[in-house]
Scaffold this motif. Structure first.
Motif, PDB file in Angstrom:
ATOM      1  N   ASN A  36      -6.430 -17.015   0.479  1.00  0.00           N
ATOM      2  CA  ASN A  36      -5.454 -15.981   0.189  1.00  0.00           C
ATOM      3  C   ASN A  36      -5.457 -15.677  -1.303  1.00  0.00           C
ATOM      4  N   ASN A  40      -7.247  -6.199  -0.881  1.00  0.00           N
ATOM      5  CA  ASN A  40      -7.057  -5.772   0.506  1.00  0.00           C
ATOM      6  C   ASN A  40      -8.248  -5.007   1.063  1.00  0.00           C
ATOM      7  N   GLU A  83      -8.647  -7.599   3.773  1.00  0.00           N
ATOM      8  CA  GLU A  83      -7.477  -8.024   4.554  1.00  0.00           C
ATOM      9  C   GLU A  83      -7.887  -8.471   5.958  1.00  0.00           C
ATOM     10  N   VAL A 122      -1.239 -12.461   7.578  1.00  0.00           N
ATOM     11  CA  VAL A 122      -2.248 -11.672   6.880  1.00  0.00           C
ATOM     12  C   VAL A 122      -2.844 -12.535   5.768  1.00  0.00           C
ATOM     13  N   TYR A 124      -6.185 -12.866   2.706  1.00  0.00           N
ATOM     14  CA  TYR A 124      -7.104 -12.127   1.845  1.00  0.00           C
ATOM     15  C   TYR A 124      -8.107 -13.106   1.230  1.00  0.00           C
TER      16      TYR A 124
END
Length: 140
Positions: A36, A40, A83, A122, A124
């Motif tokens: 993370n 994105n 993302e 979500v 990244y």
């Protein structure tokens, strides 16, 4: 019996004294691989200019891993996967090859197994790589 013990003692002493030394350094080094914190969108960025590289020193994860001499001797690559809707994704280096003119980096994207238990969050994923060369870099 004394001869056998003497022979075994010699083998032990010889094997303990052997050292493997390597004078060559690795062509690249993974500075950080995070699930993370990346961007994105999916992108690969090659940082070659000193002012671009100095920006990486502001990142607390990288500050201790970068030396002032690295700015003039190394290139840096940011591999950003973009993302993702769940956890379990990562991006990294599969292979690095050096030719006379350039360095070819093969990127590997890892996805979670279809039946894996992943968090519904979500993420990244990104990776920062230091290449110990100023040759042109090609990313595959």
């Amino acid at each position: 019996m004394k001869k056998i013990i003497s022979v075994l003692a010699v083998f032990v002493l010889i094997s303990c004294g052997a050292k493997k030394t390597s004078s060559s350094t690795a062509l690249y080094e993974v500075l950080t691989e995070q699930s993370n914190g990346g961007g994105n969108i999916k992108f690969f960025e090659i940082l070659t200019e000193p002012n671009e590289i100095k920006m990486l020193q502001n990142d607390p994860l990288l500050a201790d891993k970068m030396k002032e001499a690295d700015i003039s001797n190394s290139n840096y690559i940011i591999l950003n996967m973009g993302e993702k809707n769940t956890s379990g994704y990562s991006i990294g280096v599969e292979k690095v090859e050096e030719t006379d003119k350039n360095i070819i980096i093969t990127v590997k994207e890892n996805n979670p197994a279809p039946d894996a238990m992943v968090m519904q969050v979500v993420s990244y994923p990104y990776t920062v790589v230091k290449v110990h060369s100023k040759k042109e870099i090609i990313i595959k």
